[in-house]
Design an enzyme around this catalytic site. Structure first.
Site, mmCIF file in Angstrom:
data_model
loop_
_atom_site.group_PDB
_atom_site.id
_atom_site.type_symbol
_atom_site.label_atom_id
_atom_site.label_comp_id
_atom_site.label_asym_id
_atom_site.label_seq_id
_atom_site.Cartn_x
_atom_site.Cartn_y
_atom_site.Cartn_z
ATOM 1 N N GLU A 78 0.015 -3.344 4.605
ATOM 2 C CA GLU A 78 -1.135 -2.422 4.697
ATOM 3 C C GLU A 78 -1.239 -1.738 6.044
ATOM 4 O O GLU A 78 -1.007 -2.362 7.069
ATOM 5 C CB GLU A 78 -2.417 -3.231 4.511
ATOM 6 C CG GLU A 78 -3.107 -3.049 3.197
ATOM 7 C CD GLU A 78 -3.637 -1.653 2.911
ATOM 8 O OE1 GLU A 78 -3.736 -0.828 3.833
ATOM 9 O OE2 GLU A 78 -3.959 -1.389 1.751
ATOM 10 N N ASP A 79 -1.641 -0.462 6.033
ATOM 11 C CA ASP A 79 -1.867 0.241 7.305
ATOM 12 C C ASP A 79 -3.356 0.467 7.575
ATOM 13 O O ASP A 79 -3.705 1.025 8.613
ATOM 14 C CB ASP A 79 -1.170 1.611 7.309
ATOM 15 C CG ASP A 79 -1.876 2.610 6.413
ATOM 16 O OD1 ASP A 79 -2.233 2.227 5.273
ATOM 17 O OD2 ASP A 79 -2.084 3.751 6.838
ATOM 18 N N SER B 59 -2.489 0.671 -4.442
ATOM 19 C CA SER B 59 -3.029 1.820 -3.691
ATOM 20 C C SER B 59 -4.331 2.320 -4.298
ATOM 21 O O SER B 59 -4.510 2.284 -5.513
ATOM 22 C CB SER B 59 -1.999 2.961 -3.716
ATOM 23 O OG SER B 59 -2.581 4.156 -3.236
ATOM 24 N N ALA B 60 -5.198 2.820 -3.424
ATOM 25 C CA ALA B 60 -6.459 3.417 -3.899
ATOM 26 C C ALA B 60 -6.241 4.821 -4.438
ATOM 27 O O ALA B 60 -7.139 5.402 -5.052
ATOM 28 C CB ALA B 60 -7.448 3.468 -2.742
ATOM 29 N N ASP C 120 0.879 -1.157 0.000
ATOM 30 C CA ASP C 120 0.000 0.000 0.000
ATOM 31 C C ASP C 120 0.932 1.226 0.000
ATOM 32 O O ASP C 120 2.105 1.115 0.388
ATOM 33 C CB ASP C 120 -0.873 -0.032 1.262
ATOM 34 C CG ASP C 120 -1.666 1.238 1.422
ATOM 35 O OD1 ASP C 120 -2.323 1.649 0.458
ATOM 36 O OD2 ASP C 120 -1.625 1.830 2.531
ATOM 37 N N LEU C 121 0.432 2.365 -0.434
ATOM 38 C CA LEU C 121 1.295 3.560 -0.497
ATOM 39 C C LEU C 121 1.134 4.463 0.735
ATOM 40 O O LEU C 121 2.065 4.630 1.530
ATOM 41 C CB LEU C 121 0.959 4.357 -1.776
ATOM 42 C CG LEU C 121 1.700 5.680 -1.944
ATOM 43 C CD1 LEU C 121 3.182 5.446 -2.240
ATOM 44 C CD2 LEU C 121 1.072 6.501 -3.080
ATOM 45 N N ASP C 122 -0.076 5.021 0.880
ATOM 46 C CA ASP C 122 -0.338 5.997 1.956
ATOM 47 C C ASP C 122 -0.267 5.312 3.328
ATOM 48 O O ASP C 122 -1.054 4.407 3.608
ATOM 49 C CB ASP C 122 -1.736 6.614 1.776
ATOM 50 C CG ASP C 122 -1.836 7.465 0.523
ATOM 51 O OD1 ASP C 122 -1.000 8.345 0.340
ATOM 52 O OD2 ASP C 122 -2.771 7.238 -0.270
ATOM 53 N N LYS D 241 -11.019 -0.638 -1.766
ATOM 54 C CA LYS D 241 -10.769 -1.579 -0.676
ATOM 55 C C LYS D 241 -11.937 -1.420 0.309
ATOM 56 O O LYS D 241 -12.416 -0.290 0.476
ATOM 57 C CB LYS D 241 -9.455 -1.232 0.040
ATOM 58 C CG LYS D 241 -8.224 -1.354 -0.851
ATOM 59 C CD LYS D 241 -6.992 -0.784 -0.155
ATOM 60 C CE LYS D 241 -5.797 -0.734 -1.082
ATOM 61 N NZ LYS D 241 -4.599 -0.127 -0.489
ATOM 62 N N LYS E 162 -9.137 5.431 5.755
ATOM 63 C CA LYS E 162 -7.860 4.928 5.222
ATOM 64 C C LYS E 162 -8.138 3.828 4.198
ATOM 65 O O LYS E 162 -8.904 2.903 4.478
ATOM 66 C CB LYS E 162 -6.996 4.369 6.346
ATOM 67 C CG LYS E 162 -6.318 5.426 7.199
ATOM 68 C CD LYS E 162 -5.322 4.735 8.123
ATOM 69 C CE LYS E 162 -4.718 5.657 9.115
ATOM 70 N NZ LYS E 162 -3.913 4.916 10.114
ATOM 71 N N THR F 215 1.386 10.078 4.381
ATOM 72 C CA THR F 215 0.444 11.063 3.850
ATOM 73 C C THR F 215 -0.841 11.121 4.682
ATOM 74 O O THR F 215 -1.730 11.912 4.366
ATOM 75 C CB THR F 215 0.071 10.702 2.398
ATOM 76 O OG1 THR F 215 -0.199 9.301 2.374
ATOM 77 C CG2 THR F 215 1.181 11.025 1.434
HETATM 78 C C1 BG6 Z 1 -5.756 5.761 0.033
HETATM 79 C C2 BG6 Z 1 -5.844 6.585 1.295
HETATM 80 O O1 BG6 Z 1 -4.460 5.271 -0.125
HETATM 81 O O2 BG6 Z 1 -6.103 6.547 -1.097
HETATM 82 C C3 BG6 Z 1 -7.211 7.240 1.420
HETATM 83 O O3 BG6 Z 1 -5.600 5.757 2.414
HETATM 84 C C4 BG6 Z 1 -7.519 8.041 0.157
HETATM 85 O O4 BG6 Z 1 -7.236 8.066 2.552
HETATM 86 C C5 BG6 Z 1 -7.403 7.124 -1.063
HETATM 87 O O5 BG6 Z 1 -8.838 8.578 0.215
HETATM 88 C C6 BG6 Z 1 -7.625 7.893 -2.354
HETATM 89 O O6 BG6 Z 1 -6.582 8.815 -2.492
HETATM 90 P P1 BG6 Z 1 -6.548 10.007 -3.535
HETATM 91 O O7 BG6 Z 1 -5.114 10.476 -3.474
HETATM 92 O O8 BG6 Z 1 -6.907 9.431 -4.870
HETATM 93 O O9 BG6 Z 1 -7.527 11.029 -3.085
HETATM 94 MG MG MG Z 2 -2.735 3.176 3.507
#
Ligand code: BG6
Ligand code: MG
Length: 225
Positions: free
Chosen positions: A170-171, A115-116, A10-12, A146, A46, A18
């Site tokens: 994953e966090d 990542s989402a 996962d990224l964030d 997710k 998240k 972030t």
């Molecule tokens: C996820 C975050 O990685 O990405 C969420 O944990 C976030 O908080 C989602 O809403 C979508 O991110 P973005 O950058 O497309 O708004």
């Molecule tokens: Mg995350």
């Protein structure tokens, strides 16, 4: 099998911190619609897409908006968010990430992002990791948020491996559920109570190495670091 064939990150909150930037931007939207919102409630966002996150905030206040109105809020939220993250540098990579990636590469273990976030390419460029991952699946390529496993299943497929050959890091609660729903092992990164559905939970990536992955795959008892 002794080792996984790939790790899907996962990224964030796993690669870069972030989470506070997302929180600041969502808090601004929540204030605007008059919905109480704090860091504990932010846990539920998240891993969740931008659109579904705004819908969640509105639902907390029992507020109904059209899809167009929700989209307008998400666009404004993203402007605030992008303004904050655009000043990120390699110094914002979380502890242990670079070292762990180097170890994976040295051992021939594949690496992917799952990542989402639609901001994934921007963030990876800012922190200098845009050429590091073999596969990147992000919010621009998926249709289901997710806890749906779509993002990780696409990652495994693009890496050329079966889901059971991949470990997800994953966090987010939603992300742990997504990994498990996809048939993958999952290392939770963060709070063991929040991430109780993960196979094991670590505090950060300084706690994971190749021996840790071996133990995870041989079902040895893993200490929660
Ligand atoms: C996820 C975050 O990685 O990405 C969420 O944990 C976030 O908080 C989602 O809403 C979508 O991110 P973005 O950058 O497309 O708004
Ligand atoms: Mg995350």
């Amino acid at each position: 099998m002794i080792l996984p064939k790939a790790c899907i990150f996962d990224l964030d909150g796993v690669i870069v911190d972030t989470v506070p930037a997302h929180y600041t931007a969502w808090k601004a939207m929540a204030d605007e619609v008059g919905v109480p919102f704090d860091e504990e409630e932010n846990e539920n966002l998240k891993g969740v897409s931008r659109f579904d996150s705004m819908k969640h905030i509105l639902s907390l206040g029992g507020i109904e908006k059209t899809n167009e109105e929700i989209l307008a809020y998400t666009e404004r939220k993203n402007e605030i968010y992008v303004e904050i993250i655009s000043s990120m540098t390699p110094a914002d990579i979380l502890p242990g990430v670079v070292e762990f990636i180097d170890k994976l590469k040295a051992n021939g273990i594949g690496i992917a992002i799952g990542s989402a976030s639609k901001n994934t390419p921007t963030i990876l460029k800012c922190v200098g990791l845009d050429k590091v991952f073999e596969v990147i699946v992000d919010g621009n390529q998926i249709t289901k948020s997710k806890p749906n496993p779509e993002v990780f299943l696409k990652g495994a497929e693009q890496l050329g491996f079966l889901p059971q050959d991949c470990v997800v890091l994953e966090d987010a609660m939603s992300g742990v559920k997504a990994a498990k729903a996809g048939g993958m092992k999952c290392i939770g990164v963060g709070d063991p109570i929040v991430l109780s559905e993960a196979d094991v939970v670590i505090s950060d990536l300084t706690k994971v190495d190749i021996d840790f992955l071996k133990a995870l795959y041989s079902n040895e008892e893993l200490h929660q670091a």
